[in-house]
Design a protein around this motif. Structure first.
Motif, mmCIF file in Angstrom:
data_model
loop_
_atom_site.group_PDB
_atom_site.id
_atom_site.type_symbol
_atom_site.label_atom_id
_atom_site.label_comp_id
_atom_site.label_asym_id
_atom_site.label_seq_id
_atom_site.Cartn_x
_atom_site.Cartn_y
_atom_site.Cartn_z
ATOM 1 N N ASN A 260 5.416 17.708 5.648
ATOM 2 C CA ASN A 260 6.079 16.612 6.358
ATOM 3 C C ASN A 260 7.074 15.944 5.409
ATOM 4 O OD1 ASN A 260 6.814 14.699 8.168
ATOM 5 N ND2 ASN A 260 4.741 13.953 8.574
ATOM 6 N N PRO A 261 8.200 16.627 5.147
ATOM 7 C CA PRO A 261 9.142 16.137 4.131
ATOM 8 C C PRO A 261 9.884 14.844 4.511
ATOM 9 C CG PRO A 261 10.045 18.047 5.259
ATOM 10 C CD PRO A 261 8.631 17.889 5.735
ATOM 11 N N ASN A 262 9.848 14.457 5.783
ATOM 12 C CA ASN A 262 10.534 13.241 6.225
ATOM 13 C C ASN A 262 9.546 12.152 6.635
ATOM 14 O OD1 ASN A 262 13.073 14.506 5.925
ATOM 15 N ND2 ASN A 262 12.813 15.465 7.926
ATOM 16 N N PHE A 263 8.348 12.206 6.096
ATOM 17 C CA PHE A 263 7.295 11.288 6.503
ATOM 18 C C PHE A 263 7.709 9.819 6.378
ATOM 19 C CE2 PHE A 263 3.569 8.671 5.438
ATOM 20 C CZ PHE A 263 2.849 8.817 6.615
ATOM 21 N N VAL A 264 8.240 9.432 5.221
ATOM 22 C CA VAL A 264 8.586 8.030 4.984
ATOM 23 C C VAL A 264 9.666 7.586 5.972
ATOM 24 C CG1 VAL A 264 9.436 6.331 3.325
ATOM 25 C CG2 VAL A 264 7.938 8.177 2.551
ATOM 26 N N GLU A 265 10.668 8.403 6.150
ATOM 27 C CA GLU A 265 11.742 8.061 7.095
ATOM 28 C C GLU A 265 11.183 7.905 8.512
ATOM 29 O OE1 GLU A 265 16.172 9.500 8.522
ATOM 30 O OE2 GLU A 265 15.020 10.823 7.218
ATOM 31 N N GLU A 266 10.270 8.781 8.895
ATOM 32 C CA GLU A 266 9.671 8.695 10.236
ATOM 33 C C GLU A 266 8.860 7.415 10.403
ATOM 34 O OE1 GLU A 266 7.525 12.375 10.665
ATOM 35 O OE2 GLU A 266 9.373 13.553 10.594
ATOM 36 N N VAL A 267 8.089 7.046 9.385
ATOM 37 C CA VAL A 267 7.298 5.813 9.447
ATOM 38 C C VAL A 267 8.216 4.592 9.541
ATOM 39 C CG1 VAL A 267 5.707 4.317 8.147
ATOM 40 C CG2 VAL A 267 5.265 6.779 8.298
ATOM 41 N N VAL A 268 9.266 4.576 8.736
ATOM 42 C CA VAL A 268 10.216 3.457 8.755
ATOM 43 C C VAL A 268 10.943 3.387 10.100
ATOM 44 C CG1 VAL A 268 12.334 2.540 7.710
ATOM 45 C CG2 VAL A 268 10.459 3.328 6.251
ATOM 46 N N THR A 269 11.294 4.534 10.655
ATOM 47 C CA THR A 269 11.944 4.569 11.972
ATOM 48 C C THR A 269 11.017 3.982 13.036
ATOM 49 O OG1 THR A 269 13.272 6.486 11.352
ATOM 50 C CG2 THR A 269 12.974 6.087 13.714
ATOM 51 N N LEU A 270 9.744 4.352 12.994
ATOM 52 C CA LEU A 270 8.772 3.788 13.937
ATOM 53 C C LEU A 270 8.627 2.284 13.741
ATOM 54 C CD1 LEU A 270 5.965 6.512 13.883
ATOM 55 C CD2 LEU A 270 7.491 5.936 15.794
ATOM 56 N N TYR A 271 8.626 1.848 12.498
ATOM 57 C CA TYR A 271 8.538 0.413 12.198
ATOM 58 C C TYR A 271 9.689 -0.336 12.861
ATOM 59 C CZ TYR A 271 9.600 -3.816 9.506
ATOM 60 O OH TYR A 271 9.934 -5.099 9.141
ATOM 61 N N TYR A 272 10.906 0.151 12.681
ATOM 62 C CA TYR A 272 12.058 -0.546 13.260
ATOM 63 C C TYR A 272 12.049 -0.497 14.784
ATOM 64 C CZ TYR A 272 14.143 -2.057 8.969
ATOM 65 O OH TYR A 272 14.366 -2.720 7.790
ATOM 66 N N ARG A 273 11.592 0.604 15.346
ATOM 67 C CA ARG A 273 11.520 0.681 16.813
ATOM 68 C C ARG A 273 10.494 -0.314 17.359
ATOM 69 N NH1 ARG A 273 9.539 6.050 18.879
ATOM 70 N NH2 ARG A 273 7.563 4.997 18.763
ATOM 71 N N ASP A 274 9.306 -0.332 16.762
ATOM 72 C CA ASP A 274 8.233 -1.206 17.245
ATOM 73 C C ASP A 274 8.488 -2.674 16.914
ATOM 74 O OD1 ASP A 274 7.031 1.080 18.157
ATOM 75 O OD2 ASP A 274 5.552 1.188 16.540
ATOM 76 N N SER A 275 9.056 -2.948 15.748
ATOM 77 C CA SER A 275 9.255 -4.340 15.345
ATOM 78 C C SER A 275 10.374 -5.014 16.143
ATOM 79 C CB SER A 275 9.535 -4.432 13.843
ATOM 80 O OG SER A 275 10.695 -3.717 13.505
ATOM 81 N N ALA A 276 11.292 -4.239 16.699
ATOM 82 C CA ALA A 276 12.361 -4.818 17.523
ATOM 83 C C ALA A 276 11.757 -5.575 18.714
ATOM 84 C CB ALA A 276 13.315 -3.732 17.996
#
Length: 150
Positions: free
Chosen positions: A38-54
């Motif tokens: 899962n080479p993009n794990f951190v980016e995926e977690v951060v993307t989910l954070y921004y989607r949910d936190s909006a």
């Protein structure tokens, strides 16, 4: 020293995220969970954070429009937002969340409004910086190993 100029630039950019106080140790812990599978794990977690936190930010904005303020509800929203921010290591955002909650506990509506405006600035700044960082990381290719900031 890194031989690849793009990798070197990425390392400098990553270090600046720590030096400027945008991220903390939790960000390193996320990086340590990233691997070849899962080479993009951190980016995926951060993307989910921004989607949910909006959604949480929208809830807070709507609650701040209602007078009198429901400090209990505002605090509950910010508690959730702070937890999400902590999970990605968003240091400045988390600090502003703490301040907002202190204003809620003391019933200081003016303080909540000021703090929320600053929180949104820190949130947007981090989003932009991480977006640039992840874009460069994709261009540079997979990272060998995560390392602690200096």
């Amino acid at each position: 020293m890194e031989r690849n100029p793009m990798r070197r630039q990425l390392a400098i950019m990553r270090q600046s995220l720590f030096d400027q106080g945008h991220v903390d140790e939790q960000f390193v812990q996320l990086e340590e969970l990233q691997d070849d599978a899962n080479p993009n794990f951190v980016e995926e977690v951060v993307t989910l954070y921004y989607r949910d936190s909006a959604r949480i930010i929208l809830n807070i904005e709507q609650a701040l429009e209602r007078k009198p303020f429901d400090f209990r509800k505002l605090d509950a929203y910010m508690h959730q937002f702070k937890g999400s921010s902590s999970s990605i290591g968003a240091k400045k955002v988390k600090a502003e969340s703490t301040l907002f909650r202190e204003y809620c506990k003391s019933g200081n509506g003016e303080g909540c409004m000021r703090s929320f405006q600053q929180l949104k600035k820190e949130y947007a700044t981090l989003r932009k910086k991480l977006g640039t960082y992840f874009q460069l990381a994709r261009q540079a290719g997979p990272v060998e190993t995560a390392s602690r900031p200096k």
